[in-house]
Motif scaffolding. Structure first.
Motif, PDB file in Angstrom:
ATOM      1  N   ARG A 188      52.168  18.311  19.545  1.00 40.89           N
ATOM      2  CA  ARG A 188      51.036  17.559  19.004  1.00 40.89           C
ATOM      3  C   ARG A 188      50.879  16.232  19.737  1.00 40.89           C
ATOM      4  O   ARG A 188      49.767  15.803  20.041  1.00 40.89           O
ATOM      5  CB  ARG A 188      51.223  17.323  17.503  1.00 40.89           C
ATOM      6  N   ALA A 189      52.011  15.579  20.017  1.00 41.01           N
ATOM      7  CA  ALA A 189      51.952  14.301  20.733  1.00 41.01           C
ATOM      8  C   ALA A 189      51.364  14.508  22.135  1.00 41.01           C
ATOM      9  O   ALA A 189      50.583  13.692  22.618  1.00 41.01           O
ATOM     10  CB  ALA A 189      53.341  13.681  20.828  1.00 41.01           C
ATOM     11  N   PHE A 191      55.978  25.655  12.514  1.00 46.17           N
ATOM     12  CA  PHE A 191      56.269  25.373  13.920  1.00 46.17           C
ATOM     13  C   PHE A 191      55.811  23.978  14.326  1.00 46.17           C
ATOM     14  O   PHE A 191      56.550  23.228  14.962  1.00 46.17           O
ATOM     15  CB  PHE A 191      55.617  26.428  14.813  1.00 46.17           C
ATOM     16  N   GLN A 204      58.007   9.070  26.022  1.00 51.32           N
ATOM     17  CA  GLN A 204      59.036   9.457  25.055  1.00 51.32           C
ATOM     18  C   GLN A 204      59.843  10.654  25.552  1.00 51.32           C
ATOM     19  O   GLN A 204      60.516  11.327  24.773  1.00 51.32           O
ATOM     20  CB  GLN A 204      58.411   9.777  23.690  1.00 51.32           C
ATOM     21  N   GLY A 205      59.713  10.947  26.844  1.00 55.48           N
ATOM     22  CA  GLY A 205      60.549  11.988  27.435  1.00 55.48           C
ATOM     23  C   GLY A 205      60.061  13.404  27.192  1.00 55.48           C
ATOM     24  O   GLY A 205      60.840  14.353  27.287  1.00 55.48           O
ATOM     25  N   ILE A 206      58.776  13.551  26.877  1.00 53.39           N
ATOM     26  CA  ILE A 206      58.240  14.881  26.604  1.00 53.39           C
ATOM     27  C   ILE A 206      57.614  15.444  27.880  1.00 53.39           C
ATOM     28  O   ILE A 206      56.817  14.762  28.540  1.00 53.39           O
ATOM     29  CB  ILE A 206      57.200  14.819  25.465  1.00 53.39           C
ATOM     30  N   ASN A 207      57.972  16.679  28.211  1.00 52.94           N
ATOM     31  CA  ASN A 207      57.434  17.328  29.404  1.00 52.94           C
ATOM     32  C   ASN A 207      56.039  17.870  29.073  1.00 52.94           C
ATOM     33  O   ASN A 207      55.889  18.984  28.572  1.00 52.94           O
ATOM     34  CB  ASN A 207      58.377  18.449  29.847  1.00 52.94           C
ATOM     35  N   ARG A 237      54.924  11.366  27.575  1.00 51.27           N
ATOM     36  CA  ARG A 237      55.824  11.285  28.733  1.00 51.27           C
ATOM     37  C   ARG A 237      56.785  10.104  28.600  1.00 51.27           C
ATOM     38  O   ARG A 237      57.959  10.206  28.935  1.00 51.27           O
ATOM     39  CB  ARG A 237      55.022  11.178  30.023  1.00 51.27           C
ATOM     40  N   GLY A 295      55.505  21.496  12.590  1.00 53.77           N
ATOM     41  CA  GLY A 295      56.248  20.459  11.878  1.00 53.77           C
ATOM     42  C   GLY A 295      57.642  20.241  12.442  1.00 53.77           C
ATOM     43  O   GLY A 295      58.332  19.304  12.062  1.00 53.77           O
ATOM     44  N   THR A 296      58.055  21.099  13.376  1.00 50.88           N
ATOM     45  CA  THR A 296      59.413  20.965  13.926  1.00 50.88           C
ATOM     46  C   THR A 296      59.453  19.869  14.990  1.00 50.88           C
ATOM     47  O   THR A 296      58.423  19.312  15.365  1.00 50.88           O
ATOM     48  CB  THR A 296      59.865  22.278  14.593  1.00 50.88           C
ATOM     49  N   GLU A 297      60.658  19.595  15.468  1.00 56.70           N
ATOM     50  CA  GLU A 297      60.829  18.594  16.531  1.00 56.70           C
ATOM     51  C   GLU A 297      59.965  18.962  17.735  1.00 56.70           C
ATOM     52  O   GLU A 297      59.239  18.125  18.278  1.00 56.70           O
ATOM     53  CB  GLU A 297      62.302  18.533  16.971  1.00 56.70           C
ATOM     54  N   TYR A 298      60.056  20.225  18.138  1.00 62.07           N
ATOM     55  CA  TYR A 298      59.296  20.629  19.314  1.00 62.07           C
ATOM     56  C   TYR A 298      57.793  20.672  19.021  1.00 62.07           C
ATOM     57  O   TYR A 298      56.970  20.264  19.838  1.00 62.07           O
ATOM     58  CB  TYR A 298      59.779  21.989  19.830  1.00 62.07           C
ATOM     59  N   SER A 338      56.162  18.826  16.952  1.00 59.85           N
ATOM     60  CA  SER A 338      55.665  17.448  16.949  1.00 59.85           C
ATOM     61  C   SER A 338      55.421  16.981  18.383  1.00 59.85           C
ATOM     62  O   SER A 338      54.439  16.286  18.659  1.00 59.85           O
ATOM     63  CB  SER A 338      56.678  16.511  16.287  1.00 59.85           C
ATOM     64  N   ALA A 339      56.323  17.363  19.282  1.00 61.77           N
ATOM     65  CA  ALA A 339      56.162  16.984  20.694  1.00 61.77           C
ATOM     66  C   ALA A 339      54.892  17.618  21.265  1.00 61.77           C
ATOM     67  O   ALA A 339      54.178  16.997  22.053  1.00 61.77           O
ATOM     68  CB  ALA A 339      57.381  17.427  21.496  1.00 61.77           C
TER      69      ALA A 339
END
Lengths: 314, 265
Positions: free
Chosen positions: A168-169, A158, A180-183, A178, A160-163, A165-166
């Motif tokens: 973790r960021a 999980f 990078q467009g992450i909520n 934010r 390691g997925t796109e979401y 990673s978001a």
């Protein structure tokens, strides 16, 4: 002090350590990955146990009971998450508020402060009776170990997925996330749900293991979780760099913690002082990175000064 | 490309620390404009960029990016239009994640992040390697290295790459070379010019350095007290010198330009 007493106690300590290890992995997600100290877990632990026990008492299947306990734990995590993100309450306080509220909720779920489950009358997945003298495939230690391996594998995939990673960021650098467009607010809620779901699952297993749920069963759970995280990092931090191994080291840290507690009890330390002992140990371990940093910075300053003089001379 | 209409922003309203940072600021950028922004401390330069990026809501006014009214959109929703590089090299990257992981996060800016698809596809890695090679910092061989291990200059160059990996409608550079040593700063600025020219990006770059402000871009604005007091473009901008700028500043503001840093820098 008979050494055989200690040795006899070790399988039980291993089983308990592994079950609490699931909770510790939940704590790792909030504390290390998301950089949130979530105190909800003290309450969630009991909620998980209470829901599981009450559902089983009402005749539900053990698997269904545990799934529902986990889901309720996730709802609890969502409440803390919304307190924090939607209502702007600092994360620590949000967790304390949920935990306090949960005390009442847990009492209402159980109807009284303690609900027992007879191991002979119900088909339990784990129990302190299933640690020794039982078919290998029913052994609590094996079952919980399998749980941990599956949980670690799923979390590893999980995150390691796109979401993932978001997520973790979000924990690492919310400003960057934010940009990078992450909520980030949404992600914090999701992480708290994930974490508390695991804690509730752990609570459901512990309640079965000890044969009862008690309104005080989660008291100090966050401290045990932190202890497991810190011990795991202290012992394996240098060799385990992979995320899956880091999660595993947290579970092993929990087992080490329970072994140490067994030894402490075996030596004959007053059990009334156990919590004090726990708190002090965790306090010292939490202080170590800070001390390391301050001492390190001190020596770094000296180096800079040395460079300055060289430049001036040049 | 960008339209800012009469925006106001006051911090700590009603307290002793009340500060009106933007006072009816308006600005329109054409497609492909590269605007440099100068002005003293507290002039409202960073506040303007933060208003565009949506770090907080403005008190009054309207912001349109490529015709879309973003005034009420939250920061993460506006991100799909914007590439941002910050003054502090720590701000733009996730230190505990790898170089490729950071790039992969930027690659998905403004897109749905799938919880079932791996964070970095193998095909992306080759692309990132190529892009990193263009920086000339040797980062192309360190895809899995944690960004926390990089120097400030390397991190800024990486952030610049991340900001432009997906062509942004608008690139916001908030004194992105101020925290770097002169040599590294020059290198990062050079990279900035290359990327902006290559992709024809509409860009706003804040700088404390008058010479940089003159050399780069096709338009220069000077801010004071939360508003624009000078706007120089076209041929006039090309011929501009530091002396001209100081002279213009004195006429525009009615006072002498006193910041040594801005003159000497």
């Amino acid at each position: 002090m008979d050494i055989s007493v200690l040795i006899n106690a070790l399988p039980g300590a291993l089983a308990q350590g592994l079950i609490w290890g699931i909770m510790a992995i939940g704590v790792y997600i909030t504390f290390r990955v998301m950089d949130i100290a979530d105190l909800t877990v003290d309450g969630t632990m009991c909620t998980g146990g209470a829901v599981c026990i009450m559902m089983m008492l009402s005749g539900q299947n053990v698997v269904v009971s545990m799934i529902v306990a986990t889901l309720v734990g996730m709802v609890v995590g969502m409440v803390t998450g919304l307190f924090h993100t939607w209502m702007g309450i600092p994360a620590i306080l949000a967790g304390i508020l949920t935990q306090l509220g949960l005390y009442g909720v847990n009492l209402k779920i159980m109807g009284k402060s303690n609900q027992a489950l007879n191991v002979d009358k119900y088909d339990l997945l784990v129990s302190l009776r299933y640690v020794r003298n039982i078919e290998w495939y029913k052994n609590t230690i094996l079952i919980v170990a399998v749980f941990i391996v599956i949980i670690v594998a799923l979390l590893y995939m999980f995150f390691g997925t796109e979401y993932g990673s978001a997520l973790r960021a979000t924990g690492c650098n919310p400003n960057m996330a934010r940009a990078q467009g992450i909520n980030t607010n949404f992600n914090k809620v999701i992480a708290l749900m994930l974490s508390n779901g695991l804690v509730a699952l752990s609570g459901a297993l512990i309640a079965q293991y000890q044969g009862f749920a008690d309104v005080n069963m989660g008291r100090g759970a966050i401290v045990i979780g932190l202890a497991a995280v810190i011990i795991g990092e202290a012992v394996f931090g240098k060799i385990f760099k992979n995320f899956a191994l880091k999660l595993l080291s947290v579970a092993i840290g929990s087992v080490i913690y329970y072994f140490v507690i067994q030894v402490v009890l075996w030596i004959g330390v007053d059990t009334d002082l156990l919590k004090l002992f726990q708190a002090l140990v965790v306090a010292v371990f939490l202080a170590v990175p800070y001390w390391k940093k301050t001492i390190f910075n001190h020596s770094a300053k000296k180096v800079v000064k040395a460079n300055d003089t060289v430049e001036k001379e040049a | 490309m960008l339209e800012i209409k009469d925006i106001y922003k006051t911090f700590n309203a009603g307290t002793i620390n009340e500060k009106t940072a933007l006072k009816g600021l308006s600005l329109t950028l054409e497609d492909g404009d590269f605007v440099t922004v100068i002005g003293g401390n507290g002039a409202g330069k960073s506040t303007m960029l933060n208003a565009i990026a949506g770090v907080w809501p403005v008190d009054h006014g309207q912001i349109l990016i490529d015709g879309v009214d973003v005034t009420k959109l939250s920061e993460h929703k506006r991100a799909k239009f914007l590439g941002r590089v910050f003054q502090d090299p720590m701000t733009g990257t996730a230190a505990t994640m790898g170089i490729a992981e950071n790039l992969a996060l930027a690659k998905r800016r403004g897109k749905m992040r799938n919880p079932f698809i791996t964070g970095i596809k193998n095909s992306e890695k080759a692309e990132y390697k190529e892009l990193l090679a263009t920086l000339g910092l040797g980062l192309e061989d360190r895809l899995t290295a944690k960004v926390g291990l990089l120097s400030g200059g390397q991190r800024q160059a990486l952030t610049l790459l991340m900001a432009t990996l997906q062509k942004p409608k608008l690139l916001l550079l908030d004194e992105h070379t101020a925290a770097l040593d002169p040599k590294t700063a020059a290198k990062v600025l050079e990279t900035t010019d290359e990327i902006v020219n290559r992709d024809k990006l509409t860009t706003i770059m804040i700088t404390h350095n008058m010479k940089d402000a003159i050399v780069h871009g096709n338009r220069l604005i000077m801010m004071m007290d939360g508003n624009i007091i000078l706007d120089i473009k076209g041929e006039e901008k090309k011929k501009l010198t530091v002396e001209d700028l100081l002279h213009k500043f004195e006429i525009a503001s009615g006072e002498e330009f006193t910041s040594d840093k801005a003159i000497l820098g």
